[in-house]
Write a protein that holds these residues in place. Structure first.
Motif, short mmCIF file in Angstrom:
data_model
loop_
_atom_site.label_atom_id
_atom_site.label_comp_id
_atom_site.label_asym_id
_atom_site.label_seq_id
_atom_site.Cartn_x
_atom_site.Cartn_y
_atom_site.Cartn_z
N HIS A 1 0.87 -1.18 0.00
CA HIS A 1 0.00 0.00 0.00
C HIS A 1 0.90 1.22 0.00
O HIS A 1 1.21 1.79 1.04
CB HIS A 1 -0.91 0.01 1.23
N LYS A 2 1.33 1.58 -1.20
CA LYS A 2 2.45 2.53 -1.29
C LYS A 2 2.11 3.91 -0.77
O LYS A 2 2.89 4.51 -0.04
CB LYS A 2 2.92 2.63 -2.75
N LEU A 3 0.94 4.40 -1.14
CA LEU A 3 0.60 5.78 -0.76
C LEU A 3 0.51 5.91 0.75
O LEU A 3 1.05 6.83 1.35
CB LEU A 3 -0.72 6.17 -1.42
N ARG A 4 -0.17 4.91 1.36
CA ARG A 4 -0.32 4.95 2.80
C ARG A 4 1.05 4.85 3.48
O ARG A 4 1.36 5.62 4.40
CB ARG A 4 -1.22 3.82 3.27
N ALA A 5 1.86 3.94 2.98
CA ALA A 5 3.20 3.79 3.55
C ALA A 5 3.98 5.10 3.41
O ALA A 5 4.67 5.52 4.34
CB ALA A 5 3.94 2.65 2.85
N THR A 6 3.82 5.76 2.27
CA THR A 6 4.53 7.02 2.05
C THR A 6 4.14 8.06 3.09
O THR A 6 5.01 8.75 3.65
CB THR A 6 4.21 7.57 0.65
N PHE A 7 2.84 8.17 3.35
CA PHE A 7 2.40 9.15 4.35
C PHE A 7 2.96 8.82 5.74
O PHE A 7 3.40 9.69 6.47
CB PHE A 7 0.87 9.21 4.41
N MET A 8 2.92 7.54 6.07
CA MET A 8 3.42 7.14 7.38
C MET A 8 4.90 7.46 7.48
O MET A 8 5.37 7.99 8.49
CB MET A 8 3.22 5.64 7.59
N ILE A 9 5.63 7.13 6.41
CA ILE A 9 7.08 7.36 6.42
C ILE A 9 7.35 8.85 6.57
O ILE A 9 8.16 9.27 7.40
CB ILE A 9 7.72 6.81 5.14
N ALA A 10 6.62 9.67 5.79
CA ALA A 10 6.87 11.11 5.83
C ALA A 10 6.64 11.65 7.23
O ALA A 10 7.45 12.42 7.76
CB ALA A 10 5.98 11.82 4.82
N SER A 11 5.55 11.19 7.87
CA SER A 11 5.22 11.79 9.17
C SER A 11 6.24 11.43 10.23
O SER A 11 6.54 12.24 11.10
CB SER A 11 3.81 11.38 9.59
N VAL A 12 6.77 10.22 10.17
CA VAL A 12 7.77 9.85 11.18
C VAL A 12 9.13 10.44 10.82
O VAL A 12 9.88 10.89 11.68
CB VAL A 12 7.87 8.31 11.30
N MET A 13 9.39 10.48 9.50
CA MET A 13 10.69 10.97 9.02
C MET A 13 10.94 12.40 9.48
O MET A 13 12.03 12.72 9.94
CB MET A 13 10.68 10.90 7.50
N ILE A 14 9.92 13.23 9.37
CA ILE A 14 10.10 14.64 9.72
C ILE A 14 10.50 14.77 11.20
O ILE A 14 11.44 15.48 11.54
CB ILE A 14 8.80 15.43 9.44
N LEU B 1 0.73 9.58 16.00
CA LEU B 1 -0.73 9.61 15.89
C LEU B 1 -1.16 9.39 14.45
O LEU B 1 -2.13 8.68 14.17
CB LEU B 1 -1.27 10.95 16.40
N ILE B 2 -0.41 9.99 13.51
CA ILE B 2 -0.74 9.80 12.10
C ILE B 2 -0.59 8.33 11.72
O ILE B 2 -1.46 7.73 11.07
CB ILE B 2 0.15 10.69 11.21
N VAL B 3 0.51 7.73 12.17
CA VAL B 3 0.72 6.31 11.86
C VAL B 3 -0.42 5.47 12.45
O VAL B 3 -0.98 4.60 11.77
CB VAL B 3 2.09 5.83 12.40
N ALA B 4 -0.76 5.76 13.70
CA ALA B 4 -1.83 4.99 14.36
C ALA B 4 -3.14 5.12 13.58
O ALA B 4 -3.85 4.14 13.33
CB ALA B 4 -2.02 5.48 15.79
N ASN B 5 -3.42 6.35 13.16
CA ASN B 5 -4.64 6.63 12.42
C ASN B 5 -4.68 5.86 11.09
O ASN B 5 -5.68 5.21 10.75
CB ASN B 5 -4.67 8.13 12.14
#
Lengths: 222, 405
Positions: free
Chosen positions: B17-30, B298-302
């Motif tokens: 699930h690339k898009l979802r993974a991308t969002f999760m990665i971005a939020s933790v990465m920052i 929280l974003i990842v959890a969501n």
């Protein structure tokens, strides 16, 4: 092999009266049989299939699988029993999207305690004639081919029972016949097949037919 | 065996699930990237200040400054008095047995020095003959002044590299007469470059002359601005510092209800001061990026919760073919933590890269430590586990019949 005695199951939905899906159903299926359960929608046949398949537990009554009472088992013990003894084939195929045929077939092995699993998925795909499609994803396969992959998945852990719920329901009649031929072959090799369908024609592939109406079951004499 | 199969399967689905993974990665990465930058900058700044200061305050030294020294940010604000006399320092050195050597000094900034028509603005330092050893001065040419020269208020000077360069260029300075505020001095030695002092001021514009000469002939004062004592070993520091305080209070006749008119600085006190001053970097800013990390979690959890409801069928199927509750739970935890761990690694790398231009810009040494990296990786996998926990529980308790429908 399957002994169901006086099993009842009711569902309670919000703001609706309780529905008695199964009412004192008893059923025996021996090893190596090809049995069909026929009934219109709402007759309780899916509930029966869920109970036979250990996906659900009865409210009352007894279900012995290979002589072992299952109504006392917890959900993890039921999961282990499903993994070892029952292969499922569903109307909607239920293949994981974007995942190759081989990986889909391997899914039950992920949860198996077997130590040697290499080659089993290829073997199972060969049994349904899809060995050369094993690296295709469901999106690249026809409906009939997808259902064959699902059958291979049901076979991969070498279970004694194959439980098929409307396996041809989403297929054209030609593919449907193909699928039923596979079941017939599997049965002639000694595997127990239980078919759940509303379609009498499909049911005619079986050696025994049970008719379920309003939660009660009768065997149709031939 | 089962676990390795599940690990493989978990990684696969996490990435499908690339898009979802991308969002999760971005939020933790920052969050991780900002944490990396902030912690490393904080450490770098602190180490920079500490190393500068360590040259002055080695483990066996005690500095005494006249007046109260207050910290303002990372800078010490001095407020010198006229009460610290050379005799005070001599008395201390005589009375405390653990003191092995000492120096006292006076300073005048922005004095003019001249030689042969060349002028330089210098800081003029008066020191004791012992200063050469006490301050670890490296004589590059000539010699340091003697006790006899100090006692006799000789007009001799030791010059630092910048002064030497400005006044003499390439020619030899030893033995030459220079003018300091119009008074002639003979250059007897030069010292090696020493870099900035703890306040960041250059020490290479100094002219060092005997303290007695400075007090009596140049500035006409009878007090010193600071003194430095070296004790036998670092365990002697605290008791010596206490005695110094007692002696000075006694000699200055300070009442018990009055504060000191001097400041005793031990290496420990300096460290504490620096740590307090750099707390904004080392405590508050990291806290800010921890807030980023919590938001990321929280974003990842969501998104994981969303993923659970999106993948009911998959969960039902996995259960139907034999997955136990803990298998499903583990799968979601593996998915969440593999994504956050990856995000943490990328975030750390991004932070490490980002630090290059930042450290260059604000002139702080580039430091990136294993401990920061380990912390980032631990934090990101912890986020994955914490954020994945509730979604994983929810997935695990689903009934196969409910989710297959």
């Amino acid at each position: 092999m399957i002994e169901i005695n006086d099993v009842s199951k009711s569902y309670k939905r919000d703001h609706a009266p309780e529905v008695k899906a199964l009412d004192n159903v008893s059923l025996r299926i021996a090893k190596g049989e090809f049995a069909a359960v026929v009934g219109p929608s709402g007759s309780g046949k899916t509930t029966l299939m869920n109970i036979i398949g250990l996906l659900d537990v009865p409210d009352s009554g007894s279900y012995k699988l290979n002589g072992k009472e299952t109504s006392e088992l917890d959900i993890d013990e039921l999961a282990e029993l499903r993994n070892k003894q029952i292969g499922f084939v569903f109307q909607q195929f239920h293949l994981l999207p974007k995942t190759t045929a081989k990986e889909n077939v391997e899914l039950p092995l992920v949860y198996s305690d077997r130590t040697k699993i290499t080659g089993l998925a290829e073997e199972a795909l060969a049994m349904v004639g899809l060995r050369e499609r094993m690296s295709h994803t469901p999106e690249e396969l026809s409906g009939g081919q997808q259902q064959k992959v699902a059958i291979a998945r049901a076979l991969v852990n070498n279970p004694e029972i194959i439980l098929a719920d409307e396996p041809t329901g989403n297929l054209d009649s030609k593919s449907g016949e193909d699928i039923m031929e596979i079941f017939r072959d599997l049965n002639s090799n000694g595997r127990t097949i239980i078919l759940i369908t509303h379609d009498k024609k499909i049911a005619s592939y079986a050696n025994r037919t049970f008719v379920i109406v309003d939660g009660t079951i009768t065997e149709e004499k031939r | 065996m089962i676990t390795t199969r599940m690990l493989k399967s978990g990684f696969k689905t996490a990435w499908s699930h690339k898009l979802r993974a991308t969002f999760m990665i971005a939020s933790v990465m920052i969050g991780i990237a900002s944490l990396t930058v902030i912690i490393s900058l904080g450490k770098g700044t602190q180490e920079e200040v500490l190393s500068r200061v360590k040259k002055f305050f080695s483990a066996t030294t005690i500095n005494v400054m006249s007046g109260r020294v207050r910290m303002q940010g990372t800078h010490a604000k001095m407020d010198p008095t006229t009460t610290l006399k050379l005799s005070d320092i001599e008395d201390i050195a005589a009375r405390i047995k653990t003191i092995v050597s000492w120096d006292a000094g006076q300073v005048e900034l922005d004095k003019s020095a001249s030689f042969n028509g060349q002028n330089a603005i210098v800081s003029l330092h008066g020191h004791m003959p012992s200063a050469e050893a006490v301050w670890n001065l490296v004589i590059t040419e000539g010699r340091f002044f003697t006790k006899a020269e100090n006692d006799g208020t000789a007009r001799v000077a030791v010059i630092a590299p910048d002064v030497r360069k400005e006044l003499f260029g390439d020619s030899g300075p030893i033995g030459r007469q220079i003018g300091i505020e119009g008074v002639p001095f003979q250059v007897i030695g030069t010292i090696a470059p020493r870099g900035p002092d703890p306040h960041g001021m250059s020490q290479d514009d100094q002219i060092i002359i005997p303290l007695n000469t400075m007090l009596k002939r140049t500035v006409n004062l009878d007090y010193v601005i600071a003194a430095k004592f070296i004790v036998t070993d670092k365990h002697a520091v605290n008791s010596a510092a206490e005695q110094i305080t007692q002696i000075l209070r006694e000699r200055h006749r300070i009442n018990t209800d009055e504060g000191d008119d001097f400041t005793v600085i031990t290496p420990q006190a300096v460290n504490d001061m620096i740590r307090r001053a750099t707390r904004v970097f080392n405590l508050y800013l990291p806290m800010l990026s921890v807030v980023f990390l919590i938001i990321g979690a929280l974003i990842v959890a969501n998104l994981m919760l969303l993923s659970v409801s999106e993948r009911m069928k998959e969960i039902g199927l996995r259960k139907a073919v034999g997955a136990k509750s803990k298998d499903i739970q583990l799968q979601f935890l593996i998915e969440a933590s593999s994504i956050t761990l990856f995000a943490g690694s990328v975030g750390f790398a991004a932070g490490a890269l980002l630090l290059l231009p930042i450290t260059k810009m604000i002139d702080v040494p580039y430091t990136i430590s294993w401990s920061v990296m380990l912390f980032c990786l631990a934090a990101s996998s912890f986020i994955g586990i914490a954020a994945g926990f509730i979604p994983a529980r929810r997935a695990a308790v689903l009934q196969p019949v409910e989710s297959l429908r």
